[in-house]
Write a protein that holds these residues in place. Sequence first.
Motif, mmCIF file in Angstrom:
data_model
loop_
_atom_site.group_PDB
_atom_site.id
_atom_site.type_symbol
_atom_site.label_atom_id
_atom_site.label_comp_id
_atom_site.label_asym_id
_atom_site.label_seq_id
_atom_site.Cartn_x
_atom_site.Cartn_y
_atom_site.Cartn_z
ATOM 1 N N SER A 158 -4.458 -13.195 -4.214
ATOM 2 C CA SER A 158 -4.319 -14.344 -5.096
ATOM 3 C C SER A 158 -3.508 -13.987 -6.329
ATOM 4 O O SER A 158 -3.768 -12.972 -6.992
ATOM 5 C CB SER A 158 -5.701 -14.850 -5.524
ATOM 6 O OG SER A 158 -5.571 -15.873 -6.492
ATOM 7 N N LEU A 159 -2.507 -14.815 -6.643
ATOM 8 C CA LEU A 159 -1.708 -14.594 -7.846
ATOM 9 C C LEU A 159 -2.512 -14.881 -9.102
ATOM 10 O O LEU A 159 -2.046 -14.596 -10.212
ATOM 11 C CB LEU A 159 -0.453 -15.474 -7.806
ATOM 12 C CG LEU A 159 0.505 -15.197 -6.640
ATOM 13 C CD1 LEU A 159 1.722 -16.098 -6.732
ATOM 14 C CD2 LEU A 159 0.930 -13.737 -6.610
ATOM 15 N N SER A 160 -3.715 -15.427 -8.942
ATOM 16 C CA SER A 160 -4.628 -15.631 -10.068
ATOM 17 C C SER A 160 -5.523 -14.425 -10.283
ATOM 18 O O SER A 160 -6.337 -14.411 -11.209
ATOM 19 C CB SER A 160 -5.496 -16.875 -9.828
ATOM 20 O OG SER A 160 -4.693 -18.029 -9.692
ATOM 21 N N GLY A 161 -5.386 -13.408 -9.411
ATOM 22 C CA GLY A 161 -6.127 -12.166 -9.574
ATOM 23 C C GLY A 161 -7.509 -12.171 -8.953
ATOM 24 O O GLY A 161 -8.096 -13.220 -8.680
ATOM 25 N N GLY A 162 -8.017 -10.952 -8.708
ATOM 26 C CA GLY A 162 -9.403 -10.780 -8.293
ATOM 27 C C GLY A 162 -9.731 -11.082 -6.853
ATOM 28 O O GLY A 162 -10.886 -11.020 -6.448
ATOM 29 N N LYS A 163 -8.730 -11.389 -6.031
ATOM 30 C CA LYS A 163 -9.017 -11.751 -4.641
ATOM 31 C C LYS A 163 -7.893 -11.251 -3.745
ATOM 32 O O LYS A 163 -6.718 -11.421 -4.055
ATOM 33 C CB LYS A 163 -9.134 -13.276 -4.510
ATOM 34 C CG LYS A 163 -9.339 -13.769 -3.077
ATOM 35 C CD LYS A 163 -9.331 -15.280 -3.018
ATOM 36 C CE LYS A 163 -9.422 -15.790 -1.580
ATOM 37 N NZ LYS A 163 -9.324 -17.274 -1.502
ATOM 38 N N GLY A 164 -8.269 -10.654 -2.616
ATOM 39 C CA GLY A 164 -7.286 -10.178 -1.655
ATOM 40 C C GLY A 164 -7.597 -8.774 -1.180
ATOM 41 O O GLY A 164 -8.415 -8.067 -1.770
ATOM 42 N N SER A 165 -6.932 -8.379 -0.101
ATOM 43 C CA SER A 165 -7.162 -7.053 0.462
ATOM 44 C C SER A 165 -5.841 -6.374 0.778
ATOM 45 O O SER A 165 -4.821 -7.035 0.994
ATOM 46 C CB SER A 165 -8.009 -7.144 1.741
ATOM 47 O OG SER A 165 -7.239 -7.657 2.813
ATOM 48 N N ILE A 166 -5.880 -5.063 0.807
ATOM 49 C CA ILE A 166 -4.661 -4.305 1.087
ATOM 50 C C ILE A 166 -4.284 -4.440 2.564
ATOM 51 O O ILE A 166 -3.104 -4.300 2.921
ATOM 52 C CB ILE A 166 -4.852 -2.820 0.704
ATOM 53 C CG1 ILE A 166 -3.496 -2.202 0.303
ATOM 54 C CG2 ILE A 166 -5.507 -2.032 1.811
ATOM 55 C CD1 ILE A 166 -2.934 -2.737 -0.967
ATOM 56 N N VAL A 167 -5.250 -4.736 3.423
ATOM 57 C CA VAL A 167 -4.942 -4.985 4.828
ATOM 58 C C VAL A 167 -4.085 -6.239 4.960
ATOM 59 O O VAL A 167 -3.154 -6.301 5.766
ATOM 60 C CB VAL A 167 -6.230 -5.116 5.666
ATOM 61 C CG1 VAL A 167 -5.903 -5.472 7.105
ATOM 62 C CG2 VAL A 167 -7.033 -3.822 5.618
ATOM 63 N N GLY A 168 -4.401 -7.246 4.148
ATOM 64 C CA GLY A 168 -3.586 -8.442 4.134
ATOM 65 C C GLY A 168 -2.156 -8.154 3.701
ATOM 66 O O GLY A 168 -1.199 -8.717 4.246
ATOM 67 N N VAL A 169 -2.001 -7.249 2.727
ATOM 68 C CA VAL A 169 -0.664 -6.855 2.270
ATOM 69 C C VAL A 169 0.101 -6.164 3.401
ATOM 70 O O VAL A 169 1.298 -6.405 3.590
ATOM 71 C CB VAL A 169 -0.759 -5.931 1.037
ATOM 72 C CG1 VAL A 169 0.631 -5.435 0.626
ATOM 73 C CG2 VAL A 169 -1.412 -6.658 -0.127
ATOM 74 N N LEU A 170 -0.584 -5.306 4.141
ATOM 75 C CA LEU A 170 0.026 -4.656 5.304
ATOM 76 C C LEU A 170 0.534 -5.700 6.289
ATOM 77 O O LEU A 170 1.688 -5.633 6.747
ATOM 78 C CB LEU A 170 -0.994 -3.737 5.982
ATOM 79 C CG LEU A 170 -0.655 -3.225 7.387
ATOM 80 C CD1 LEU A 170 0.592 -2.347 7.350
ATOM 81 C CD2 LEU A 170 -1.842 -2.461 7.980
ATOM 82 N N LEU A 171 -0.317 -6.674 6.614
ATOM 83 C CA LEU A 171 0.073 -7.712 7.570
ATOM 84 C C LEU A 171 1.186 -8.592 7.008
ATOM 85 O O LEU A 171 2.108 -8.989 7.724
ATOM 86 C CB LEU A 171 -1.144 -8.560 7.934
ATOM 87 C CG LEU A 171 -2.258 -7.831 8.700
ATOM 88 C CD1 LEU A 171 -3.487 -8.703 8.837
ATOM 89 C CD2 LEU A 171 -1.757 -7.392 10.069
ATOM 90 N N GLY A 172 1.118 -8.896 5.711
ATOM 91 C CA GLY A 172 2.173 -9.682 5.078
ATOM 92 C C GLY A 172 3.513 -8.979 5.139
ATOM 93 O O GLY A 172 4.551 -9.594 5.401
ATOM 94 N N THR A 173 3.501 -7.660 4.915
ATOM 95 C CA THR A 173 4.724 -6.863 4.991
ATOM 96 C C THR A 173 5.300 -6.884 6.398
ATOM 97 O O THR A 173 6.511 -7.046 6.586
ATOM 98 C CB THR A 173 4.439 -5.408 4.579
ATOM 99 O OG1 THR A 173 3.942 -5.383 3.230
ATOM 100 C CG2 THR A 173 5.699 -4.564 4.664
#
Length: 336
Positions: A281-296
């Motif tokens: 979340s661009l509002s901070g405090g929510k999200g996972s690094i696994v999601g970043v991996l998948l997004g990449t």
Amino acid sequence: MIVDQLREANTGPGRRGFGFGVLTSDDFVRLLILAALIAGFAIVTRGATIGTENLANVLIQSSIRGIAACGQAFVVLTVGLDLSVSGIVAVTLMVGGSLVTTNPQFSLLGVAISPLLAIPVMLFVGVAFGTANGFLVARLRLPSLIVTLGVWQIGVGLAYQVTGSGFVDSIPSSIAFIGQGSLLYVPNPVILFFAIVALSYFVLHRTAFGAEIYAVGGNSRSAFISGVRVVRVRIIVFAIAGSFYAIGAVISMSRYMSATMAQTTGLELSTIAAVAIGGVSLSGGKGSIVGVLLGTLIIGVVDNGLSITGVGPAQQAILKGAIIIFAVMLDGFSRR
């Protein structure tokens, strides 16, 4: 006790899902989207995109973007935004290239030094710029968007100042193993990428400091009242991001055996896209690094598939911009 409560908030039932908390339900959806994209492009290109060599290229091309995106994720989780990615990578590239080059025209010291000595210097440069970002944002309470935009320009300017041209060649072949070598048939850039993802996952989801990051992003005032040193957390987060950008610069220099400004183009957009698509979340405090991996990986597959199908760079840019806006819209809807 406070740290234990923060850790529970970070890794509790609300954040668990498939894979004992490693893969959330939202990440599972992203995994399905990634699989659908791979299958769709395979059909359109008659299997050209799913060849072993092409898939390896997608992973290699995604590695630098992905490592930088992990750094961006740390910043975004604390309600920040880092636009200095390209600037930090550029100045780190030029400093490293100028230290190891055998070409006196670009040499920073007049003689080339061993890459084993240059790499720590590059890491130091990245951390120094990241720490400067953190100090200006956290200690002086300046907007991260403006600060990092300024640092981006400073980094680009220093990159040209170091080399005089924004280009360094004659990189010694002894450093090529980092970006071009492999271990057990797995390319080294891919190994480094997944190692950074694993390290980031451990820090964010298995340490007290990771719980503090989520607490600061969720509500910095409440975190402060609970005993979290908010300023220190934000400075460290930017320093971590800077170190990841520097690692990306090392991989880039050793893969292409050069240091050019073209190697840094669009990194800030790509990292923000990976983070947004990954559900941080661009509002901070929510999200996972696994999601970043998948997004990449989603961005990597889209870029590769569109290139193979003959879609031009202008159309690719339009599509990626639309994807970012769509991801931010989804984040906004989920917050309501």
